[in-house]
Structures are given as C-alpha cells and as structure tokens.
Design an enzyme around this catalytic site. Structure first.
Site, PDB file in Angstrom:
ATOM      1  N   HIS A 237     -49.710  43.040 -35.442  1.00  0.00           N
ATOM      2  CA  HIS A 237     -50.220  42.721 -36.769  1.00  0.00           C
ATOM      3  C   HIS A 237     -51.622  42.160 -36.665  1.00  0.00           C
ATOM      4  O   HIS A 237     -52.041  41.676 -35.622  1.00  0.00           O
ATOM      5  CB  HIS A 237     -49.305  41.724 -37.482  1.00  0.00           C
ATOM      6  CG  HIS A 237     -49.049  40.465 -36.711  1.00  0.00           C
ATOM      7  ND1 HIS A 237     -48.075  40.380 -35.741  1.00  0.00           N
ATOM      8  CD2 HIS A 237     -49.640  39.252 -36.732  1.00  0.00           C
ATOM      9  CE1 HIS A 237     -48.069  39.173 -35.220  1.00  0.00           C
ATOM     10  NE2 HIS A 237     -49.022  38.459 -35.799  1.00  0.00           N
TER      11      HIS A 237
ATOM     12  N   CYS B 281     -49.199  30.710 -36.026  1.00  0.00           N
ATOM     13  CA  CYS B 281     -49.699  31.654 -35.039  1.00  0.00           C
ATOM     14  C   CYS B 281     -51.138  32.018 -35.408  1.00  0.00           C
ATOM     15  O   CYS B 281     -51.598  31.672 -36.494  1.00  0.00           O
ATOM     16  CB  CYS B 281     -48.820  32.901 -34.967  1.00  0.00           C
ATOM     17  SG  CYS B 281     -48.861  33.940 -36.440  1.00  0.00           S
TER      18      CYS B 281
END
Length: 692
Positions: free
Chosen positions: A78, A207
């Site tokens: 991603h 993250c």
C-alpha cells in the site's frame, strides 16, 4: 465492465474496486515487485492512476521500509502517491503464491491499496475498513472461495460498505469483558482471567503510511484483549483520523502498548506507565502475547516505563522496551540529516543560480553589493550582477544554517522540542570555533542527551509546566553550549582542520582511493544512512574557495547519479532480463539519474538487492575514482547535469559519469544473465533518493 471513477468524481465506497481490478488464480511474477507492478498497471489502465511506474515505485518504497506480508497467506502492499487519482483497490489471487516477507510463507491473496496524497478522511476510512476485515479468517476464506470477480467485489464491498446495523464499534472504545469469548482453561486460568479483567491496557498503533497496518494492529489487539477479558482502548494514529485517548482513560490504564513503526504523537501523555513497545507487525502477528506482556509489566515494578515528557521519535523512549541503542543512534542522526537537507537544497541551488546570473566572481563581493546597492542604485556591471549577488546571498544565508540545523534536529530526535534550542546553539558554536560538520554531530548528541536528562528530573507540579519551554532549554543550552565552547570545540576544530588538510593534500592514487570510498558509500543503500553520511560530509565541507571540498562534492554527486542511469541503460540494452514494470521504471530512471535522484534505482534494488546493489557500488566506485583523478569540481550541492554551469572540468565530469554508468550496467546485466537469483531476498533499504 464496471464504470470507473474520473479524477473529478473521486472514489466512493461503491467504486473503490470493480471487476476489472480483480485477477483470479493469476501468475503475476515471482517477486513482489512484479506483482505490485502488474496491479499498478491495472489501476492505470482503469483510469485510477496517471503513472503506473510512479505508483509501483511508491508501493515498493513502502515495501522496503517493512514487508507487507501477513500471516495466513495475505499481502497488502500500500502507499500514497500523487499518481493516484482516486482511492482504489486492486486484488489478485495468485497462483503460484509470492513471498511478501511473512514468516509463515508466501501470499496467495494480495491487495494493492492505493490512496492519493491528499485523500480525505472518508476515503481513508473505506480503505482501512478493508484492512481491518483482513484479520477475520471468514472474510479471507470467502476471497479464496470466490468463483468470479463479481463475487470478490461483492465480498469486499460488504466490508467497506457495511449495513447500518452492522456498523463497527470504534477501536478506541474500551472493550468490555466477555466471558463467552474467553478461552477455555483450567480453574487457575479462569482465576487469572478474573484477575486480569480488573486490568486496563491502552495502546497506540501507527505505521509509516497509516493506511493498513495501523488499523489491523488495532483490531488484532482489541480482539486479543477481548479474549483475555481485559479492558482495552486503542488510539490509531493513521490516515483516516483518530480520536485521541482521553486523559481519564490513560490515567486508569495499568500499562500501555506502543505498536508503531514511527514516532508516537504526544508520547508524554503516557508518562510513568509501564510500556511494551514493538513494530506494528508484531501486534498483528502476536497480539495475545503483547497483551500478556502488558499485563505482566503492569504488575512488575521494574518494568520499563514511558519517561516524563518523552515524545522522542521511535520506540527508544522506554529503555529496553523498543529498539536497541544502535538503531536509536542511527535514527537520531538520520533525523538531523533529514532536517538539514532542505537547507542544502534551497541554499545550494540559490548559490548556483547566483553563479549562473552573476558569474563565479560574485562570491567575493556579494555581501557588499547587497548591503550597498539596490534596484535603484545598481552596482558596476548592471542588473545581472545585482541579482546574482542577491541570489548568492540568499543561498549563503540558507547554507549557514546547515550545521546548526543538523545539530538542532539531532537533539530534537533525542529530546523532542526541548532539545531544539540547545542543539541549534551547539551547532552554531561548532561553526564559530571551526568544528564544522563533526562538531555539529557531537554538539547535537550532547545537547540532546543533556536535555533528555534534565527532562527526567522530578520537580514540583507547579514547575513542571515550565520545564519544556523554559527550564530545559535554558539549562541544556548553558551546559551543552558551555561544553562545546570551553571543552569540546577546540579539539573538534583541530580534528576538522586536520581532516581538511589531509583531504586537500590528496593527489593521484590517494585521491582516487577517496573517490572509490565515496562512490561505494553513495551506492550502498540508495539514500539510506551510509549514502546520507557521505552526502552530508560533502555538503557540510563545501566551499567555493576550497578546491578539495569541491572535488569531493563532485565525486559524491556523480556517484549518486550512477544507479538510476545504470539500471535505465541495462533495462534498455537487455529488456528480456526485466519485467514490463521494470522496463517502464527504467524509462523514468533516465531523468531521475540525470537529476541526481537515486530513487530511480530503488524499485530494481528492492526486487533484486543481491545482484543490483553490488553492481551499482562497482559503477559508483569507478565514477568516484575518475572524478577525483580528473580533478572535477562542483560548486553546487545538488542538481545533476542541470547545474553543469557550476562544474569545473566539464569533460571529466561526463567521462566519469558515463564510465561508471556503463560499468554498473554491464555488471548488473551480467549478474542477471549468469548468476542465479536467490530463492529469498531481502529488500534493500528503500528510503528516498539522495535528498530524501
């Protein structure tokens, strides 16, 4: 085929994935880079991305920071990218499976989650709803059992667009103990569960991109807390926004879990709490273990705790609970270098423009011209001399912050905001006494450690509010600045002067050896710590009156241009050795290499580090050596071939660049042709290019 959104329309939850973005039982290659490249191409073909190469490069850069493989045969590469026109998902059920770095084996279920750089919170919530669903085995199995793309799309839309009655409970809501969900066990275990039920644990997950792992970790920990009967609340510091944990919830917590790959925002809120810290993937893989560790820490008076006023980046704030000191030191040094580089980019290029407009002689009298003259009172030579002086002066002023910024943000990386003032002061003193780049490094570390030590003092409550804004900066500046001025400055200045004299005296073979070393460093990790150390060394010492410093700057920039150019040349000369996505990356790498942006080689190095990186280092060593032998000089710290006007010995500049590029291209082509690829390779550090 289902209609796809236009950039103007944006993406809704109903159009985030369509059947043309699904591939079932497909072979998309044997490496993550090939799978990501294929899925990026799907998004581009459907009008959801403007540049598949840029999208793939962004996803691979994220992949290089931390593998996106998850337990159970799942991978979720991603990224955010300016090339993405609408938040989108591309899905592949792979046959054969591909290793994305999960401990339990390769992945056969792969999502490419792509978001625009400025995606709104509602779109990010749609993407993160999918990420959270991936911790549910029934959802993953439904994807494996789906017979056609329509079924896959339906299953995905069910989780990203749930019915109102099934709306999910925010992860930050404390989970209530559920005896029915507790794992069966012995009577002792039941008693322990009752004891643990009186415990409360809070967590923060984050993250680098804040799209997927952040929310998957939050849901995995929430489920584990429910199984253990523990009151639990989690704050997701991600892209779709979050509700910070309330002061009351934090105060009632017995322990805190930091499952993050980036710094925890406002970490000082948790001061004094027992802490368990790890990367975000551990919370996904081992949530029950982390909950158990948090409960154990809550009852252990010797457990690591969050330090008072500790908001330092990373997990290093709790000694022994997160990353080691070696990695911690690397993090803070890289923080300083990263914040320093914008001063270099702006200042160096403005100085180069000053040379272009006003000539190289402008360096001798730019300050006098700016002070004495004006647009209505032009100096001898006319307007171009005055404008050249203005540009050069602006650049010189920006560059004068180089060492103070390096020192200040190293201190910031150690002690957060209270370290900035003493760090900048220590860096300025380093410049004052002539200690330069080395003094800036040492001064920043000293200032940060002093500020951090003072922040740990136990003081009365009425003084605590003054600590970060008055007392810590005052005392840390006094102590660190005093040490630099009275004790450390002169020895460091002597060391710096000795090094400069040594480098200035290098000729012939010695200069070539230095060029080899700089070339190897620039090509070792493509923008990582070693690359940036060489680059920062060259920039910090750059002086337009010092030939040796300009030769070092030239060798560093030329070597940094080699990797993308070499990969572009190799993929052009032997296209059969590269995937379609890599061949497209090779086309873009020409311009990136000519601009001195090593990022162009990252997709190749991430996919095949053991054959690519040594080849690039060989080419970089050749270029660095030739640059030093030819006596190439460079007055600008960045710009590639576009600052050729600031180059001394332009012919030598291009000969060194072409020679290293050809050597590296031949080496990587031969390696791919004759050396068998290892079965499992670890992605190279994929930080951004030389100036990232």
């Amino acid at each position: 085929m289902t209609d796809t959104p236009t950039p103007e329309d944006g993406a809704t939850d109903a159009t985030i994935i369509t059947t043309d973005l699904v591939r079932l039982d497909a072979s998309l290659g044997s490496a993550p880079s090939e799978v990501i490249g294929s899925l990026a191409a799907l998004l581009a073909e459907s009008g959801r991305a403007t540049d598949p190469d840029a999208l793939a490069a962004a996803a691979l850069e994220r992949e290089g920071k931390a593998a996106t493989g998850l337990p159970g045969g799942i991978a979720i590469p991603h990224c955010r990218s300016a090339a993405v026109t609408a938040p989108s998902l591309a899905f592949a059920r792979l046959d054969p499976a591909v290793d994305f770095g999960a401990k339990d084996g390769p992945a056969d279920i792969v999502f490419l989650i792509a978001a625009p750089e400025g995606a709104g919170s509602e779109h990010m919530k749609v993407l993160t709803s999918l990420a959270r669903a991936l911790v549910r085995p029934d959802f993953v199995q439904s994807l494996r059992d789906a017979g056609d793309p329509d079924a896959v799309v339906a299953h995905i839309l069910d989780v990203v667009r749930p019915a109102p009655a099934a709306a999910e409970v925010p992860a930050a809501t404390p989970a209530q103990p559920d005896s029915a969900s507790a794992a069966p066990g012995t009577g002792d275990t039941a008693a322990a569960s009752e004891s643990d039920a009186r415990r409360s644990v809070v967590a923060v997950t984050a993250c680098p991109t804040g799209i997927a792992h952040t929310y998957m970790a939050a849901d995995a920990l929430t489920a584990a807390a429910e199984r253990s009967g523990v009151e639990f609340a989690v704050e997701t510091q991600g892209s779709s926004g979050s509700t910070p944990l309330s002061a009351e919830t934090i105060a009632q917590a017995d322990a805190v879990i930091f499952a993050t790959d980036v710094g925890v925002k406002a970490r000082g809120r948790f001061a004094g709490k027992p802490v368990i810290a790890s990367g975000v993937k551990r919370a996904i893989n081992e949530p029950d273990t982390m909950i158990a560790e948090a409960l154990a820490a809550a009852g252990d008076p010797h457990a690591p705790r969050v330090a008072a006023d500790d908001a330092a980046e990373g997990d290093g704030g709790a000694a022994g609970a997160g990353v080691g000191w070696g990695r911690r030191i690397q993090q803070v040094l890289m923080t300083g270098v990263s914040y320093m580089i914008p001063f270099v980019a702006a200042g160096g290029l403005l100085m180069a423009l000053g040379f272009l407009v006003g000539g190289y002689e402008i360096a001798d009298n730019a300050k006098d011209i700016v002070v004495a003259d004006s647009l209505t009172n032009l100096p001898d030579g006319g307007l171009h001399i005055y404008l050249g002086a203005v540009l050069f002066t602006l650049g010189s002023v920006a560059m004068s912050f180089l060492v103070p910024a390096l020192s200040g943000y190293i201190a910031f990386g150690i002690a957060d905001r209270p370290g900035i003032a003493p760090g900048f002061t220590a860096g300025a003193i380093s410049v004052l006494v002539g200690a330069g780049f080395i003094g800036g490094l040492v001064g920043g570390v000293v200032a940060g450690l002093v500020a951090l030590a003072i922040s740990k003092w136990r003081v009365p409550e009425f003084i605590r509010g003054l600590m970060p804004v008055v007392i810590i900066p005052l005392l840390a500046t006094l102590i660190a600045g005093g040490l630099m001025l009275l004790v450390l400055g002169r020895p460091l200045a002597a060391a710096t002067e000795g090094m400069e004299n040594f480098l200035g005296g290098l000729t012939g073979a010695s200069a070539a050896l230095l060029g080899v070393l700089l070339g190897l460093m620039m090509c070792f990790d493509l923008g990582g710590p070693v690359n940036k150390a060489a680059y920062a060394f060259a920039v910090a010492g750059l002086s337009v009156t010092d030939t040796a410093s300009m030769e070092i700057m030239a060798a560093v920039m030329l070597a940094g241009m080699v990797p993308p150019l070499a990969m572009a040349l190799s993929s052009l000369a032997r296209p059969a050795l590269y995937t379609a996505a890599e061949r497209q990356n090779g086309k873009a790498a020409w311009l990136l290499g000519l601009s001195f942006i090593s990022e162009g080689a990252i997709p190749f190095a991430a996919a095949d580090p053991l054959r690519v990186i040594p080849s690039m280092m060989l080419g970089g060593a050749v270029t660095g050596a030739l640059s030093m032998i030819f006596g190439v000089t460079l007055k600008a710290p960045h710009g590639g071939v576009f600052v050729a006007f600031a180059v001394g010995n332009l012919l030598g500049f291009f000969v060194a660049l072409v020679a290293g590029t050809v050597v590296a291209a031949i080496a990587v082509t031969a390696a791919k042709q004759f050396i068998r690829r290892p079965q499992a390779s670890t992605p190279a550090p994929a930080t951004a290019g030389a100036l990232a």
